[in-house]
Scaffold this active site. Structure first.
Site, PDB file in Angstrom:
ATOM      1  N   ARG A  34       0.976  -0.990  -0.023  1.00 43.83           N
ATOM      2  CA  ARG A  34       0.001   0.056   0.031  1.00 43.83           C
ATOM      3  C   ARG A  34       0.946   1.233  -0.010  1.00 43.83           C
ATOM      4  NH1 ARG A  34      -3.400  -2.952  -1.361  1.00 43.83           N
ATOM      5  NH2 ARG A  34      -5.443  -3.370  -0.262  1.00 43.83           N
ATOM      6  N   GLU A  53      -3.578   6.797  -5.162  1.00 42.62           N
ATOM      7  CA  GLU A  53      -3.927   6.103  -6.665  1.00 42.62           C
ATOM      8  C   GLU A  53      -5.229   6.420  -7.125  1.00 42.62           C
ATOM      9  OE1 GLU A  53      -3.852   1.847  -6.107  1.00 42.62           O
ATOM     10  OE2 GLU A  53      -1.897   2.061  -5.099  1.00 42.62           O
ATOM     11  N   HIS A  78      -0.848  -0.601  -9.908  1.00 44.79           N
ATOM     12  CA  HIS A  78      -1.599  -1.640  -8.735  1.00 44.79           C
ATOM     13  C   HIS A  78      -1.931  -2.890  -9.638  1.00 44.79           C
ATOM     14  CE1 HIS A  78      -3.947  -1.802  -4.688  1.00 44.79           C
ATOM     15  NE2 HIS A  78      -3.467  -2.936  -5.181  1.00 44.79           N
TER      16      HIS A  78
HETATM   17  C1  8YV Z   1      -6.834  -5.212  -5.010  1.00 46.16           C
HETATM   18  C2  8YV Z   1      -5.206  -5.760  -3.253  1.00 46.16           C
HETATM   19  O1  8YV Z   1      -7.696  -5.702  -4.058  1.00 46.16           O
HETATM   20  O2  8YV Z   1      -5.837  -7.695  -2.631  1.00 46.16           O
HETATM   21  C3  8YV Z   1      -5.653  -6.639  -2.361  1.00 46.16           C
HETATM   22  O3  8YV Z   1      -5.276  -6.332  -1.294  1.00 46.16           O
HETATM   23  O4  8YV Z   1      -4.562  -4.825  -3.149  1.00 46.16           O
HETATM   24  C4  8YV Z   1      -5.533  -6.086  -4.820  1.00 46.16           C
HETATM   25  O5  8YV Z   1      -5.759  -7.387  -4.966  1.00 46.16           O
HETATM   26  C5  8YV Z   1      -7.447  -5.312  -6.298  1.00 46.16           C
HETATM   27  O6  8YV Z   1      -6.867  -4.328  -6.780  1.00 46.16           O
HETATM   28  C6  8YV Z   1      -8.954  -5.150  -6.216  1.00 46.16           C
HETATM   29  O7  8YV Z   1      -9.316  -4.045  -6.828  1.00 46.16           O
END
Ligand code: 8YV
Length: 309
Positions: A228, A257, A275
């Site tokens: 993150r 983002e 991402h």
């Molecule tokens: C996002 C992620 O969830 O699992 C996570 O925590 O950061 C990613 O897999 C994915 O971009 C869903 O939009």
């Protein structure tokens, strides 16, 4: 009586199709007047499908039973509000471990060997005027992993296959792990060539990678963030990358983002990604299936498969 559920953002097509087969799905994000629409349906909503759920939405849904998140990270779901309202929360762990670990190693090699820059060099016809240059490699280097959880362990395994030495930092030493543990992140950063971030977001890790940690990683250090953006003091990171205080960074995530600090765009010691850690058909389908399976388990009165709250 059909079970009525709420979606507030688009989900994967296969996941939306599976939800529509089972439930009456209300898509708030597609309504002309979302507030009025919500006011009308709110008492009938028993589940929310997808992440990004704030406390004020939970407060508006008196009969909400469960939030089935999409993703392993739950930093964008108000867990305290859910708990207080007796709402269960699920996420989609494990099914994305391999995809995220693969991308991590991919970004590391990309940065060490300047793969995207090399591609541009060839396309721009610059090779005709001379060679591209010499860069670094992973072999023999030490990688410090911040967060030796499920994904962190998959990264560690792959880093070893790259002949790297693995060390880690987290809240606790894990007795059964073969890697050296650092109880201070700054000490690990000082000793590591690479610092890979794969800890959860949220209050507990906000800017945990401070300027001090980045300076400890130093002018020969490489930073990889696949977790993150909030984990890092982003302005300090940009400053150090621009001024040579850090050797390089491979970044899949950012603080705001899809906004990315513009100063990064002109840097050759940076590899950027949008991402995309879990962004493969295989993994996203599995994440969607797990979201649906959690809802099915809940409404069948069975134990949740991956409960967070
Ligand atoms: C996002 C992620 O969830 O699992 C996570 O925590 O950061 C990613 O897999 C994915 O971009 C869903 O939009």
């Amino acid at each position: 009586m059909p079970i009525e559920i709420l979606q507030t953002a688009k989900l994967l097509d296969s996941c939306e199709a599976a939800l529509a087969e089972r439930y009456t799905v209300h898509k708030l994000h597609l309504q002309a007047d979302p507030a009025a629409y919500l006011a009308e349906i709110a008492p009938r909503i028993r589940a929310h499908a997808g992440s990004g759920v704030k406390g004020d939405l939970i407060a508006k849904l008196p009969n909400l039973e469960i939030i089935a998140g999409f993703g392993v990270g739950v930093d964008n779901i108000d867990l305290a509000a859910a708990k207080a309202a007796n709402v269960r929360v699920t996420n989609t762990p494990d099914v994305l471990n391999d995809a995220v670990a693969e991308l991590t190693i991919g970004l590391m090699i990309s940065l060490a060997r300047r793969i995207p820059q090399g591609d541009r060099f060839v396309r721009d016809g610059k090779w005709l005027n001379g060679g591209f240059g010499l860069f670094s490699e992973l072999t023999g280097k030490t990688v410090g992993i911040l967060g030796l959880g499920r994904i962190g362990k998959e990264i560690a395994t792959r880093a070893q296959a790259m002949k790297m030495r693995v060390v880690y930092h987290g809240r606790n030493r894990q007795e059964n792990q073969p890697y050296v543990y650092y109880d201070k992140l700054v000490d690990m950063a000082r000793d590591a060539d690479w610092l890979v971030l794969i800890a959860p977001g949220g209050k507990g890790t906000d800017r945990i990678v401070s300027r001090e940690v980045l300076e400890a990683l130093g002018p020969k250090g490489m930073l990889v963030n696949i977790a993150r953006g909030t984990l890092v003091d982003e302005p300090a990171m940009v400053d150090l990358l621009v001024n040579g205080g850090l050797c390089g960074a491979a970044l899949d995530v950012f603080e705001k983002e899809p906004q990315v600090p513009e100063a990064l765009f002109s840097l050759d010691n940076v590899v950027l990604a949008p991402h995309q850690g879990s962004a493969t058909h295989q993994t996203r389908d599995a994440m969607g299936a797990l979201l649906v399976a959690n809802l099915e388990a809940h409404f069948a009165g069975e134990p949740l498969i991956s409960a967070v709250v």
